[in-house]
Design a protein around this motif. Structure first.
Motif, PDB file in Angstrom:
ATOM      1  N   GLY A 143       0.966  -1.167   0.002  1.00 15.89           N
ATOM      2  CA  GLY A 143       0.056   0.002  -0.143  1.00 15.89           C
ATOM      3  C   GLY A 143       0.819   1.375  -0.055  1.00 15.89           C
ATOM      4  N   GLY A 144       2.239   1.077   0.234  1.00 17.21           N
ATOM      5  CA  GLY A 144       3.064   2.312   0.176  1.00 17.21           C
ATOM      6  C   GLY A 144       2.680   3.449   1.264  1.00 17.21           C
ATOM      7  N   GLU A 145       2.811   4.618   0.855  1.00 18.31           N
ATOM      8  CA  GLU A 145       2.862   5.624   1.613  1.00 18.31           C
ATOM      9  C   GLU A 145       1.330   5.888   2.286  1.00 18.31           C
ATOM     10  OE1 GLU A 145       3.810   9.503   0.405  1.00 18.31           O
ATOM     11  OE2 GLU A 145       5.900   8.841  -0.511  1.00 18.31           O
ATOM     12  N   ALA A 146       0.346   4.946   1.727  1.00 19.54           N
ATOM     13  CA  ALA A 146      -0.912   4.860   2.384  1.00 19.54           C
ATOM     14  C   ALA A 146      -0.861   4.390   3.921  1.00 19.54           C
ATOM     15  CB  ALA A 146      -1.913   4.394   1.739  1.00 19.54           C
ATOM     16  N   LEU A 147      -0.080   3.389   3.940  1.00 20.05           N
ATOM     17  CA  LEU A 147       0.121   2.495   5.264  1.00 20.05           C
ATOM     18  C   LEU A 147       1.139   3.548   6.250  1.00 20.05           C
ATOM     19  CD1 LEU A 147       1.053  -0.893   3.715  1.00 20.05           C
ATOM     20  CD2 LEU A 147      -1.058   0.236   4.451  1.00 20.05           C
ATOM     21  N   LEU A 148       1.568   4.539   6.064  1.00 26.04           N
ATOM     22  CA  LEU A 148       2.680   5.367   6.668  1.00 26.04           C
ATOM     23  C   LEU A 148       2.048   5.796   8.082  1.00 26.04           C
ATOM     24  CD1 LEU A 148       5.096   7.535   5.087  1.00 26.04           C
ATOM     25  CD2 LEU A 148       5.480   6.022   6.518  1.00 26.04           C
ATOM     26  N   PRO A 149       0.727   6.328   8.028  1.00 25.79           N
ATOM     27  CA  PRO A 149       0.298   6.678   9.444  1.00 25.79           C
ATOM     28  C   PRO A 149      -0.141   5.362  10.283  1.00 25.79           C
ATOM     29  CG  PRO A 149      -0.932   7.780   7.674  1.00 25.79           C
ATOM     30  CD  PRO A 149       0.075   6.888   6.860  1.00 25.79           C
ATOM     31  N   THR A 150      -0.304   4.218   9.777  1.00 30.43           N
ATOM     32  CA  THR A 150      -0.530   3.214  10.729  1.00 30.43           C
ATOM     33  C   THR A 150       0.890   2.549  10.968  1.00 30.43           C
ATOM     34  OG1 THR A 150      -2.441   2.675   9.150  1.00 30.43           O
ATOM     35  CG2 THR A 150      -1.597   0.681  10.608  1.00 30.43           C
ATOM     36  N   ILE A 151       1.877   2.707  10.334  1.00 28.56           N
ATOM     37  CA  ILE A 151       3.349   2.065  10.600  1.00 28.56           C
ATOM     38  C   ILE A 151       3.600   3.031  11.449  1.00 28.56           C
ATOM     39  CG2 ILE A 151       5.453   2.034   9.726  1.00 28.56           C
ATOM     40  CD1 ILE A 151       4.488   1.350   6.902  1.00 28.56           C
ATOM     41  N   ARG A 152       3.348   4.357  11.727  1.00 30.40           N
ATOM     42  CA  ARG A 152       4.006   5.416  12.876  1.00 30.40           C
ATOM     43  C   ARG A 152       3.385   4.862  14.110  1.00 30.40           C
ATOM     44  NH1 ARG A 152       3.416  10.198   8.445  1.00 30.40           N
ATOM     45  NH2 ARG A 152       5.795  10.181   7.598  1.00 30.40           N
ATOM     46  N   GLU A 153       1.919   4.691  14.056  1.00 32.54           N
ATOM     47  CA  GLU A 153       1.385   4.411  15.239  1.00 32.54           C
ATOM     48  C   GLU A 153       1.775   3.118  15.773  1.00 32.54           C
ATOM     49  OE1 GLU A 153      -2.865   4.126  14.233  1.00 32.54           O
ATOM     50  OE2 GLU A 153      -3.256   6.244  13.666  1.00 32.54           O
ATOM     51  N   ALA A 154       2.173   1.877  14.896  1.00 30.73           N
ATOM     52  CA  ALA A 154       2.704   1.004  15.194  1.00 30.73           C
ATOM     53  C   ALA A 154       4.054   1.069  16.081  1.00 30.73           C
ATOM     54  CB  ALA A 154       2.735  -0.141  14.223  1.00 30.73           C
ATOM     55  N   THR A 155       4.914   1.996  15.534  1.00 26.14           N
ATOM     56  CA  THR A 155       6.199   2.358  16.020  1.00 26.14           C
ATOM     57  C   THR A 155       6.060   2.969  17.564  1.00 26.14           C
ATOM     58  OG1 THR A 155       7.330   2.437  13.879  1.00 26.14           O
ATOM     59  CG2 THR A 155       8.213   3.604  15.527  1.00 26.14           C
ATOM     60  N   ASN A 156       5.037   3.997  17.460  1.00 27.30           N
ATOM     61  CA  ASN A 156       5.037   4.767  18.648  1.00 27.30           C
ATOM     62  C   ASN A 156       4.221   3.837  19.966  1.00 27.30           C
ATOM     63  OD1 ASN A 156       5.911   7.091  17.803  1.00 27.30           O
ATOM     64  ND2 ASN A 156       3.688   7.560  16.989  1.00 27.30           N
ATOM     65  N   ALA A 157       3.765   2.526  19.394  1.00 31.04           N
ATOM     66  CA  ALA A 157       3.326   1.684  20.419  1.00 31.04           C
ATOM     67  C   ALA A 157       4.102   0.743  20.559  1.00 31.04           C
ATOM     68  CB  ALA A 157       1.999   0.764  19.841  1.00 31.04           C
ATOM     69  N   GLY A 158       5.486   0.956  20.392  1.00 30.75           N
ATOM     70  CA  GLY A 158       6.417   0.068  20.764  1.00 30.75           C
ATOM     71  C   GLY A 158       6.954  -0.999  19.856  1.00 30.75           C
ATOM     72  N   VAL A 159       6.240  -1.181  18.808  1.00 28.76           N
ATOM     73  CA  VAL A 159       6.419  -2.239  17.806  1.00 28.76           C
ATOM     74  C   VAL A 159       7.871  -1.873  17.010  1.00 28.76           C
ATOM     75  CG1 VAL A 159       5.448  -3.570  15.939  1.00 28.76           C
ATOM     76  CG2 VAL A 159       4.270  -2.858  17.605  1.00 28.76           C
ATOM     77  N   ALA A 160       8.695  -3.052  16.782  1.00 28.61           N
ATOM     78  CA  ALA A 160       9.742  -2.722  15.902  1.00 28.61           C
ATOM     79  C   ALA A 160       9.306  -3.200  14.474  1.00 28.61           C
ATOM     80  CB  ALA A 160      10.994  -3.563  16.218  1.00 28.61           C
TER      81      ALA A 160
END
Length: 394
Positions: A143-160
């Motif tokens: 999904g490319g850049e459309a997934l970025l907000p979700t990826i950032r949320e995962a990172t902020n939740a402590g996910v690598a």
């Protein structure tokens, strides 16, 4: 975000490492140093002591180390969030990921999701993994850049979080650990150069990609387009098709239909570059059904793609093939980087892998490899053993 992961990503950022913003357009294969310029990622790392996982390191498959260095001791859940799981390449990559994760005794659960080429489902799948307490997520982010907000949320939740192949843009080392891929731009450039050489530097060339809009095929297309621009005798038919790659869905059946349509539309196709050898077999069938001579064809490796060359090489003199590794094994260093990030450990494995042509029907030293005792879908460069490939596809 866990304190350990927060400190790690902060260190990567503070170290001054230059990130690969929009790395899907810069990651790709290299045929040789003199066929394409060095990508920016090759010099984008800093060497401070705090920089535990520097981003954008270029290297070779042989630079991958044993997973035991990154397992840690704490119980860990890992997940592979696939953007599309509907072909043999994806099944092989999943198998490689799961086999590698099984080597860590402290990994208590291995999850897998298939977004079925639906970006909204991909978002939901990642969110579901986070909600289930998955600590490390490797993902083919179609999904490319459309997934970025979700990826950032995962990172902020402590996910690598570690994307592979279709890098989603953003800032590696900040938005996610790093993106692991081959050098995609020069993959397209290198294979297109080989194909154009077989065409004698003139004629009609087509580049076949995957699902419409995916960043991986876009980067391969840009590399192929660069090669065409250096060869004015070549007509790039994609320019008449919206200046983008041809959408084959990475499926042999759809590829056959699409190539049949291209033959009807253009009449003559003198060379093909594809980013999926397994799907290309459908396109080869379209040429045969139409009674049109097979042209030079380059892609990544697939057992049936090689076997078809042996079947038709004597009756199709213009038909030559070349491949680069299908590099399913990038899931291995991606998992390593995710584990290292979660455990606060150093990892200096490459995230950009320089590939080269491994099969070339015109080179006596690189003849295509057809294993008749293996399934058609087997990918010999995947890293799986013969027994594992037989079990996967039988």
């Amino acid at each position: 975000m866990s304190r350990k992961l927060r400190l790690l990503l902060t260190a990567v950022f503070a170290s001054g490492a230059l990130v690969l913003a929009g790395c899907a357009a810069d990651a790709g294969d290299t045929a040789s140093e003199d066929t394409a310029p060095t990508t920016s990622g090759e010099e984008e790392t800093a060497t401070t002591e705090e920089n535990l996982i520097p981003v954008g390191i270029s290297g070779l498959q042989g630079d991958i180390v044993d997973i035991s260095e990154f397992c840690g001791d704490e119980p860990i859940k890992v997940g592979f969030a696939d953007g599309f799981g509907g072909n043999s390449w994806r099944a092989t990559t999943r198998a490689i990921f799961e086999a590698e994760a099984a080597k860590c005794p402290n990994i208590t659960e291995i999850l897998y999701t298939d977004a079925q080429a639906d970006t909204q489902k991909a978002i939901a799948d990642i969110n579901s993994m986070v909600a289930q307490g998955v600590n490390v997520i490797v993902s083919f982010t179609d999904g490319g850049e459309a997934l970025l907000p979700t990826i950032r949320e995962a990172t902020n939740a402590g996910v690598a979080f570690v994307p592979i192949i279709a890098c989603p843009g953003g800032e590696p080392g900040i938005d996610y650990v790093d993106c692991v891929s081959e050098n995609v731009d020069t993959y397209g450039y290198g294979l297109a150069n080989w194909t154009i050489g077989q065409m004698g530097g003139e004629g009609n060339l087509v580049m076949l990609g995957g699902q419409a809009g995916n960043p991986y095929s876009t980067a391969v297309y840009n590399g192929a387009k660069r090669a065409v621009e250096e060869n004015p005798g070549v007509t790039f038919l994609n320019l008449e098709l919206g200046d983008t790659f041809v959408d084959t869905g990475w499926e042999p059946g759809k590829t056959k239909q699409v190539v049949a349509g291209l033959l009807t539309q253009f009449g003559e196709i003198d060379g093909i570059v594809a980013d999926y050898g397994g799907g290309s077999v459908g396109g080869i069938e379209a040429f045969l059904d139409a009674g049109v001579a097979l042209p030079p064809w380059s892609a990544n490796d697939s057992n049936q793609f090689a076997c078809l060359w042996y079947e038709y090489k004597d009756t199709q003199p213009s038909y030559q093939v070349a491949t680069m590794s299908s590099r399913n094994w990038v899931a291995v260093p991606a998992l390593h980087k995710g584990l290292a990030a979660y455990n606060g450990l150093a990892n200096n494995e490459p995230s950009i892998y320089n590939l080269e042509i491994i099969e070339d029907s015109t080179d006596p030293n690189k003849q295509p490899v057809c294993e008749t005792d293996l399934p058609n879908d087997a990918i010999l460069s995947s890293g799986l053993s013969v027994e594992q490939l037989q079990a996967l596809f039988n």
